[in-house]
Design a protein around this motif. Sequence first.
Motif, PDB file in Angstrom:
ATOM      1  N   ALA A  88      12.225   9.230   7.058  1.00 46.04           N
ATOM      2  CA  ALA A  88      12.074   8.992   5.620  1.00 46.04           C
ATOM      3  C   ALA A  88      13.377   8.472   5.026  1.00 46.04           C
ATOM      4  O   ALA A  88      13.366   7.682   4.075  1.00 46.04           O
ATOM      5  CB  ALA A  88      11.647  10.282   4.927  1.00 46.04           C
ATOM      6  N   SER A 105       5.108   3.670   2.111  1.00 47.90           N
ATOM      7  CA  SER A 105       4.990   5.124   2.113  1.00 47.90           C
ATOM      8  C   SER A 105       6.184   5.751   2.823  1.00 47.90           C
ATOM      9  O   SER A 105       6.689   5.218   3.817  1.00 47.90           O
ATOM     10  CB  SER A 105       3.694   5.541   2.813  1.00 47.90           C
ATOM     11  OG  SER A 105       3.691   6.927   3.097  1.00 47.90           O
ATOM     12  N   ASP A 106       6.623   6.904   2.335  1.00 47.02           N
ATOM     13  CA  ASP A 106       7.714   7.617   3.000  1.00 47.02           C
ATOM     14  C   ASP A 106       7.300   8.088   4.393  1.00 47.02           C
ATOM     15  O   ASP A 106       8.167   8.418   5.217  1.00 47.02           O
ATOM     16  CB  ASP A 106       8.136   8.835   2.168  1.00 47.02           C
ATOM     17  CG  ASP A 106       8.814   8.434   0.862  1.00 47.02           C
ATOM     18  OD1 ASP A 106       9.295   7.283   0.780  1.00 47.02           O
ATOM     19  OD2 ASP A 106       8.847   9.253  -0.071  1.00 47.02           O
ATOM     20  N   GLU A 107       5.996   8.122   4.658  1.00 45.23           N
ATOM     21  CA  GLU A 107       5.494   8.598   5.950  1.00 45.23           C
ATOM     22  C   GLU A 107       5.333   7.479   6.979  1.00 45.23           C
ATOM     23  O   GLU A 107       4.951   7.741   8.118  1.00 45.23           O
ATOM     24  CB  GLU A 107       4.138   9.296   5.756  1.00 45.23           C
ATOM     25  CG  GLU A 107       4.189  10.502   4.839  1.00 45.23           C
ATOM     26  CD  GLU A 107       5.119  11.579   5.373  1.00 45.23           C
ATOM     27  OE1 GLU A 107       5.084  11.840   6.586  1.00 45.23           O
ATOM     28  OE2 GLU A 107       5.875  12.145   4.570  1.00 45.23           O
ATOM     29  N   ARG A 109       6.043   5.038   9.865  1.00 45.57           N
ATOM     30  CA  ARG A 109       6.959   5.021  10.999  1.00 45.57           C
ATOM     31  C   ARG A 109       6.588   3.853  11.918  1.00 45.57           C
ATOM     32  O   ARG A 109       5.412   3.631  12.211  1.00 45.57           O
ATOM     33  CB  ARG A 109       6.878   6.328  11.806  1.00 45.57           C
ATOM     34  CG  ARG A 109       7.234   7.569  11.039  1.00 45.57           C
ATOM     35  CD  ARG A 109       8.710   7.632  10.697  1.00 45.57           C
ATOM     36  NE  ARG A 109       9.026   8.886  10.011  1.00 45.57           N
ATOM     37  CZ  ARG A 109       8.956   9.049   8.689  1.00 45.57           C
ATOM     38  NH1 ARG A 109       8.613   8.018   7.910  1.00 45.57           N
ATOM     39  NH2 ARG A 109       9.240  10.200   8.146  1.00 45.57           N
ATOM     40  N   ASN A 288       3.115   5.226  12.638  1.00 43.23           N
ATOM     41  CA  ASN A 288       2.174   5.793  11.693  1.00 43.23           C
ATOM     42  C   ASN A 288       2.040   4.856  10.510  1.00 43.23           C
ATOM     43  O   ASN A 288       2.932   4.772   9.670  1.00 43.23           O
ATOM     44  CB  ASN A 288       2.636   7.176  11.211  1.00 43.23           C
ATOM     45  CG  ASN A 288       1.624   7.832  10.289  1.00 43.23           C
ATOM     46  OD1 ASN A 288       0.420   7.664  10.460  1.00 43.23           O
ATOM     47  ND2 ASN A 288       2.101   8.587   9.312  1.00 43.23           N
ATOM     48  N   LYS A 297      -1.708  11.903  13.869  1.00 44.34           N
ATOM     49  CA  LYS A 297      -1.482  12.098  12.443  1.00 44.34           C
ATOM     50  C   LYS A 297      -2.642  11.604  11.590  1.00 44.34           C
ATOM     51  O   LYS A 297      -2.828  12.051  10.465  1.00 44.34           O
ATOM     52  CB  LYS A 297      -0.188  11.385  12.015  1.00 44.34           C
ATOM     53  CG  LYS A 297       1.075  12.028  12.547  1.00 44.34           C
ATOM     54  CD  LYS A 297       2.311  11.384  11.924  1.00 44.34           C
ATOM     55  CE  LYS A 297       3.577  12.081  12.374  1.00 44.34           C
ATOM     56  NZ  LYS A 297       4.789  11.490  11.750  1.00 44.34           N
ATOM     57  N   THR A 565      -0.114   4.357   4.761  1.00 43.45           N
ATOM     58  CA  THR A 565      -0.772   5.241   5.728  1.00 43.45           C
ATOM     59  C   THR A 565      -2.218   5.545   5.361  1.00 43.45           C
ATOM     60  O   THR A 565      -2.824   6.437   5.941  1.00 43.45           O
ATOM     61  CB  THR A 565       0.004   6.566   5.848  1.00 43.45           C
ATOM     62  OG1 THR A 565       0.076   7.184   4.560  1.00 43.45           O
ATOM     63  CG2 THR A 565       1.399   6.332   6.394  1.00 43.45           C
TER      64      THR A 565
END
Length: 644
Positions: A88, A105-107, A109, A288, A297, A565
């Motif tokens: 993040a 999004s901070d999620e 990856r 992700n 996830k 995501t």
Amino acid sequence: MIGRAIERAATAEAMPLAGEEAPARPVASKETRVKRLVRLVLAFTAIFYLPSLAGGFMADDWYHRLALDHLPEAFYERLNLFGMIRSAEEVAAFKRFGLMPWWASDEVRINFWRPIPSITHWLEYQAFGHDPAVSHLVSIGFYVLSVFLVYRLLTRFLPESRWALAVAVAVFALDDAHALNIEWIANRNETIGGSFVMLGLLTFMRYREGKGRYNAPLVALSYLGALLSKESGLVLPLFVFAHALVFPSKEGEGIWARLKPHAPLLAVLVAMSFAYVALYFGFGHGANSVYYINPMKNPGLWAAQFFRSGFYHAVILATGVPLHILSSTPVQDYPLAAVALGGVTLGFWAVALKWLRHERAFWFFLLTMIAGQVIVTTSFPDPRNLFLPSIGFAYLVARVIEEAYARWKERWTYRSLVVTVGGLHLVLAPVLSQACIYIVNNFEGRYAVLRDSLARSIDYDHLPEDGVEVYFLNWHQREMTAVYGLYLRRVLPTGVSDYTPIVKDPKLGYVDKLYKGLGAERIHYFSLSYLHGDVEVTAVNDREFVMRPKAGHFFPTLFEQLYTTGTPWQVGQEFKPGTLRATIEKVSPEGDVLEVRFSFPEPLTSKRYKFMMYDGEKFVPVEIGANGKVAAAALSPSPSPATP
């Protein structure tokens, strides 16, 4: 159904089994001619891809250049260049300086672990610097090696005296689904990983044929190489299992009797798989996003896309037509073309099932294709992921052509089948491969639209001390959105002449170097949308405006959704990536974003801000007035900046 078909195939007259002696060769000269044809295919493949030497860098290649030049710990820490978005904190840093869009999004990856391909890039850099021609040449070499391995693999299923073997090798070699793997330098990992998988499967077959006990540990060693090259290497145990299941050591063996002799090796491979997955995710690797689906996830999204992308992949294999060149929703946007391509696909599989269902090889390759789809499920058909499945499909194409040719004189439908299937895979596919090479070779030319447009409107030789922020209201081509900021900072001055003190500061960690190095630059670029078309802008006050697309909605394709995501958008949702703030103002009943409010800490008329809009030919500066109108800004000629 598959199990019963395999059992029927086991008792039917079929291809020679692995480990069995092939029938006596009828005419030695036939084998010689086939081998000569295969050698010609290998030579032609190398020559066929030489035009890629004229290509440059694209997308992820620019990240690799940044890492090798300015952030070497990104490689040395884990011998890896494919950990592009690992935390993040990194997302926040990239958003702060425009290297990721505000809606990311901070999620998200994108953190793959691929040491072996990374090492090849590092070695090239050490020996030749950033020379794209050398990189392309190395990629071609790996691909020719993979074609040779396919040839050796297919000799276990097609005798070397049959011309169908040369056809199968040619179909694989010229498959347009592989073109991007070769032409895109950063995507070499697919070829390297696939080659290790083939080497492991070949070694297992030699082990079954009794050609040396050392072949069993070599299977495990090949598997390790595959895992260290790309995540799709996880298919090798499934391939080994499928081969042991479909090909009995002797007629009449039950399923357990087939698997029992190979149980120790399979146990080792399974143990390696669990260890790899545990370490891979335990150290934070993995992807992700809506595009790169992480089933751990986001299992719901993965399940929803498994059959959809699987069917698209089947169409791409059967027809040679990469559906992504049509649109991200080809069935919806091009229903007639989708129906035609779907019909060809179903027709091919119907013929293959009718003629080849009694062959063990048919069921073996079908199982490998299914296994490959489990590993490489994405939200959108991606031909890059079809490298391994295309091996079995090349076999099926060659066998269908061979069977149809044997019936050539019986009726015209068989003759047309030979022409159609052969034309798709030996004529159309190579043409599309060359089209891919041409497109990628011109990738930097389309990036150059950005460079030239900015050079005309910004005085790069006299960047102000307090910096310039460039905001793109819309875009010219979505393909150009991938790490365009890294391209611009390489080809246009940034205001920093020497990054060495930052790069070599032992007190700074990776993220700290991102903030300090990028923060020292006097110009940064931000996309307010990736919309390919006109937008409407309404000023709310001297520091805010609302933007909406004139047609459609924000984030319509996977180029935008790559950074998300799948979390639903909500009215009032705020994003604060850096100096600006984006607030979602309106969402449609279907959940699509229709309006976004952008707020800035300085007046919209600030000299630090440059708003750019694509006018159909180039990006032009615009001024956002208090009356809500967007007007062309006055241009003063700027000298062309020198490339740093």
